[in-house]
Enzyme design. Structure first.
Site, PDB file in Angstrom:
ATOM      1  N   CYS A   1       0.954  -1.326  -0.026  1.00  0.00           N
ATOM      2  CA  CYS A   1       0.176  -0.150   0.003  1.00  0.00           C
ATOM      3  C   CYS A   1       1.186   1.133   0.603  1.00  0.00           C
ATOM      4  CB  CYS A   1      -0.998  -0.086   1.344  1.00  0.00           C
ATOM      5  SG  CYS A   1      -0.053  -0.774   2.129  1.00  0.00           S
TER       6      CYS A   1
ATOM      7  N   HIS B   1      -2.061   6.492   4.423  1.00  0.00           N
ATOM      8  CA  HIS B   1      -0.485   6.934   4.355  1.00  0.00           C
ATOM      9  C   HIS B   1      -0.366   8.224   3.533  1.00  0.00           C
ATOM     10  CE1 HIS B   1      -1.457   2.762   6.010  1.00  0.00           C
ATOM     11  NE2 HIS B   1      -0.678   2.018   4.741  1.00  0.00           N
TER      12      HIS B   1
HETATM   13  P1  NAP Z   1      -7.724  -8.785   6.835  1.00  0.00           P
HETATM   14  O1  NAP Z   1      -8.378  -7.905   7.291  1.00  0.00           O
HETATM   15  O2  NAP Z   1      -6.863  -9.597   8.847  1.00  0.00           O
HETATM   16  O3  NAP Z   1      -7.934  -9.726   6.736  1.00  0.00           O
HETATM   17  C1  NAP Z   1      -7.849 -11.154   6.411  1.00  0.00           C
HETATM   18  C2  NAP Z   1      -8.903 -12.809   5.326  1.00  0.00           C
HETATM   19  O4  NAP Z   1      -8.385 -13.561   5.324  1.00  0.00           O
HETATM   20  C3  NAP Z   1      -9.824 -12.395   5.880  1.00  0.00           C
HETATM   21  O5  NAP Z   1     -11.116 -12.478   5.117  1.00  0.00           O
HETATM   22  C4  NAP Z   1      -9.935 -13.754   6.792  1.00  0.00           C
HETATM   23  O6  NAP Z   1     -11.340 -14.448   7.013  1.00  0.00           O
HETATM   24  C5  NAP Z   1      -9.165 -14.477   5.298  1.00  0.00           C
HETATM   25  N1  NAP Z   1      -8.152 -15.349   5.751  1.00  0.00           N
HETATM   26  C6  NAP Z   1      -7.604 -15.851   7.415  1.00  0.00           C
HETATM   27  N2  NAP Z   1      -7.546 -16.612   6.971  1.00  0.00           N
HETATM   28  C7  NAP Z   1      -7.500 -17.410   5.845  1.00  0.00           C
HETATM   29  C8  NAP Z   1      -7.750 -18.858   5.436  1.00  0.00           C
HETATM   30  N3  NAP Z   1      -6.688 -20.042   5.619  1.00  0.00           N
HETATM   31  N4  NAP Z   1      -8.014 -18.689   3.953  1.00  0.00           N
HETATM   32  C9  NAP Z   1      -9.057 -18.465   3.748  1.00  0.00           C
HETATM   33  N5  NAP Z   1      -9.430 -16.501   3.992  1.00  0.00           N
HETATM   34  C10 NAP Z   1      -8.836 -16.417   5.132  1.00  0.00           C
HETATM   35  O7  NAP Z   1      -6.464  -8.168   6.112  1.00  0.00           O
HETATM   36  P2  NAP Z   1      -6.293  -7.322   5.208  1.00  0.00           P
HETATM   37  O8  NAP Z   1      -5.909  -6.191   5.780  1.00  0.00           O
HETATM   38  O9  NAP Z   1      -7.484  -7.760   4.501  1.00  0.00           O
HETATM   39  O10 NAP Z   1      -5.045  -7.890   3.925  1.00  0.00           O
HETATM   40  C11 NAP Z   1      -5.475  -8.447   3.019  1.00  0.00           C
HETATM   41  C12 NAP Z   1      -4.311  -8.727   2.879  1.00  0.00           C
HETATM   42  O11 NAP Z   1      -4.034  -7.177   1.900  1.00  0.00           O
HETATM   43  C13 NAP Z   1      -2.959  -9.398   3.160  1.00  0.00           C
HETATM   44  O12 NAP Z   1      -1.500  -9.460   2.637  1.00  0.00           O
HETATM   45  C14 NAP Z   1      -2.710  -7.622   3.312  1.00  0.00           C
HETATM   46  O13 NAP Z   1      -0.854  -7.322   3.028  1.00  0.00           O
HETATM   47  C15 NAP Z   1      -2.873  -6.627   2.095  1.00  0.00           C
HETATM   48  N6  NAP Z   1      -2.573  -5.981   2.008  1.00  0.00           N
HETATM   49  C16 NAP Z   1      -3.935  -4.785   2.911  1.00  0.00           C
HETATM   50  C17 NAP Z   1      -3.454  -3.514   2.906  1.00  0.00           C
HETATM   51  C18 NAP Z   1      -4.228  -2.661   3.685  1.00  0.00           C
HETATM   52  O14 NAP Z   1      -4.223  -1.080   3.767  1.00  0.00           O
HETATM   53  N7  NAP Z   1      -5.878  -3.617   4.461  1.00  0.00           N
HETATM   54  C19 NAP Z   1      -3.783  -2.914   1.724  1.00  0.00           C
HETATM   55  C20 NAP Z   1      -2.414  -3.610   0.603  1.00  0.00           C
HETATM   56  C21 NAP Z   1      -2.198  -4.787   0.908  1.00  0.00           C
HETATM   57  P3  NAP Z   1     -12.274 -14.702   8.357  1.00  0.00           P
HETATM   58  O15 NAP Z   1     -13.060 -13.486   8.264  1.00  0.00           O
HETATM   59  O16 NAP Z   1     -13.188 -15.875   7.723  1.00  0.00           O
HETATM   60  O17 NAP Z   1     -10.940 -14.679   9.039  1.00  0.00           O
END
Ligand code: NAP
Length: 373
Positions: free
Chosen positions: A153, A250
C-alpha cells in the site's frame, strides 16, 4: 454489457470489505462468490463479517453464504476471476490452487509480488508488465489461469508520484519516510494501547517490500518467451516505515535525486500532465492520478485521503532538498488505492486488453474439481 462474475477470497477482512464496497455495483463485474477462512465457511456473510465501512453492507451480499476456501472443496461453481485479500502465508498456499483450475487471481498479498514471471502492476505506471501473463510458468496454468499482483500500500502511492519524474528526468536515488495508518494492519490490527498517543517506528518487512517493489514497478519489461522478465530500475531506494494513529491514509515524506536537473515548474508539469489511462475510460481510474496541492500544510489524511474517490495520490510541499535534489510529501488511501481499488483497476485493464479468462465451469468429481471452458 453483461457483467462478468467475480469472486472474493478473504472477503470478510479490511481489504475484502473494500472489494465488496467497490464491486457490488460495478458496471463490468458482479460479485457471485465469497470465501474467507474455514471459520467463516458456511455462514451468511453478514454473520461472519464485522462490517466496518461507512457505507451500508449491501443486503444481497449480507445474505450470501461464504464458500469453502479451495477449488477442491467447492460444491458449486467458482467464477474465473478471483480477487484475493489474504495474508501472505495463506495466499502462498491458496492462490496457486485457483490459478491451477483456470482462474485469473488478482492478488493483494506480498506472497508472489517479486516472483520473476508474476506481474506486479499499477496500471498508470507499468501496464505493459501484464505481458508476463502470456509466458507465466511458475503459477500460470494450461487452463488459462494466471496470477497478477498489486504492490504494497505504501509503494503504490509512491510510484504514482515517481513515474512522471522517472519518465522525464530519470531517478538516481530516493529516501522515503512513511507515516502509515492503522487500517494498513488489517482488522483488528494494532492494539489501541500500542498506537493511541504514539508512533511505532517498525512495520515488519515493510521497508524491504517498499524498496524492492519500487524497483520492479519502475523497471523495464524485457526478454521474450520463457526469458521474459522485468529489469528493475537501477535506483537506490531507502525507506523508513512508521505506524501512526491515523485510521486511513499513508503519508510519505520523500527526498529524491534525479538523473537530469529539473525546475519546480517542470516537476509540477510532469505530475499535472501524467494521465496515461485517460483514453481508456476505466470505471475506477481517477481523472488525475497525481494531484498537487499548493497549500503549505497539505496533504493531510483527514482532508485529502479521498481525493479522486480515494484513487489519486495527493502531493504537496515540493521544495529543494539540501541532501538530494528535491523533497515533497505525498498521501494515498491505503485500502482503496493501496489495496482493493488497485486490484479492481488491474482487472479493468485486463478486461480492456481482453486478457480475462472465459467462463470456467467447475464440476465436482470423485477426484476433485474438473474445469472446462
Ligand atoms: P485482514 O483484515 O486480517 O483480513 C484477512 C482475511 O483473510 C479475512 O477475510 C480472513 O477470514 C481471511 N482468512 C484468514 N485465514 C484464511 C484462510 N486460511 N483461508 C481463507 N481466508 C482466510 O487483512 P487485510 O488487511 O484485509 O489484508 C489482506 C491482504 O491484503 C494482506 O496480504 C495484506 O498485506 C494486504 N494489504 C492490506 C492493505 C491494508 O491497507 N489493509 C493494503 C494493501 C495490501 P476470516 O474472517 O474468516 O478470518
Amino acid at each position: 454489457m453483461e457483467r462478468r462474475k467475480v469472486g472474493i477470497l478473504g472477503a470478510t477482512g479490511t481489504v475484502g470489505q473494500r472489494f465488496i464496497q467497490l464491486l457490488h455495483a460495478h458496471p463490468w463485474f458482479e460479485i457471485a462468490w465469497l470465501a474467507a477462512s474455514e471459520r467463516s465457511a458456511g455462514k451468511r456473510y453478514a454473520d461472519a463479517c464485522h462490517w466496518k465501512l461507512d457505507t451500508p453492507l449491501p443486503a444481497r451480499i449480507g445474505d450470501m453464504v461464504l464458500q469453502p476456501n479451495t477449488p477442491a472443496t467447492q460444491t458449486g461453481e467458482v467464477p474465473s476471476i478471483i480477487f484475493a485479500a489474504l495474508d501472505a502465508d495463506v495466499a502462498r498456499d491458496l492462490e496457486p490452487q485457483f490459478v491451477e483450475v483456470g482462474c485469473a487471481v488478482i492478488s493483494n498479498s506480498s506472497a508472489f509480488r517479486m516472483t520473476r514471471d508474476v506481474p506486479l502492476v499499477v496500471p498508470e505506471v507499468n501496464a505493459d508488465h501484464l505481458e508476463l501473463i502470456a509466458t507465466q510458468a511458475s503459477y500460470g496454468s494450461a487452463k488459462g489461469g494466471y496470477l497478477v499482483t498489486n504492490p504494497n500500500c505504501s509503494a503504490i502511492g509512491l510510484v504514482l508520484a515517481l513515474k512522471p519524474l522517472e519518465q522525464r528526468f530519470g531517478i538516481e536515488s530516493l529516501f522515503v519516510s512513511t507515516m502509515q495508518a492503522v487500517s494498513g494492519a488489517g482488522y483488528p490490527g494494532v492494539p489501541s494501547l500500542d498506537i493511541l498517543g504514539n508512533v511505532v517506528p517498525f512495520i515488519k518487512n515493510e521497508e524491504e517490500k517498499m524498496q524492492e517493489e519500487v524497483g520492479k514497478l519502475l523497471g523495464r519489461y524485457t526478454g521474450a518467451g520463457p526469458d521474459a522478465h522485468i529489469d528493475p530500475l537501477p535506483a537506490t531506494v531507502s525507506a523508513h516505515c512508521n505506524r501512526v494513529a491515523v485510521i486511513e491514509g499513508h503519508t510519505e515524506c520523500v527526498s529524491i535525486k534525479l538523473r537530469q536537473p529539473a525546475t519546480a515548474d517542470e516537476i509540477l508539469a510532469a505530475w499535472r500532465e501524467f494521465q496515461p489511462l485517460q483514453a481508456h475510460h476505466l470505471p475506477s481510474a481517477p481523472e488525475q492520478p497525481v494531484i498537487y496541492t499548493d497549500a503549505a500544510d497539505r496533504p493531510q489524511p483527514r482532508l485529502d485521503v479521498n481525493a479522486g474517490h480515494g484513487m489519486s495520490t495527493t502531493v504537496g510541499r515540493l521544495r529543494p532538498c539540501s541532501l538530494l535534489h528535491w523533497k515533497f510529501v505525498l498521501l494515498s488511501h491505503n485500502t482503496l488505492r493501496g489495496a482493493a481499488g488497485a486490484a479492481v483497476l488491474n482487472a479493468e485493464v485486463l478486461a480492456k486488453l481482453g486478457k480475462l479468462p472465459g467462463t470456467v465451469r467447475h464440476t465436482q468429481t470423485g477426484s476433485g474439481v474438473q474445469v472446462s471452458a
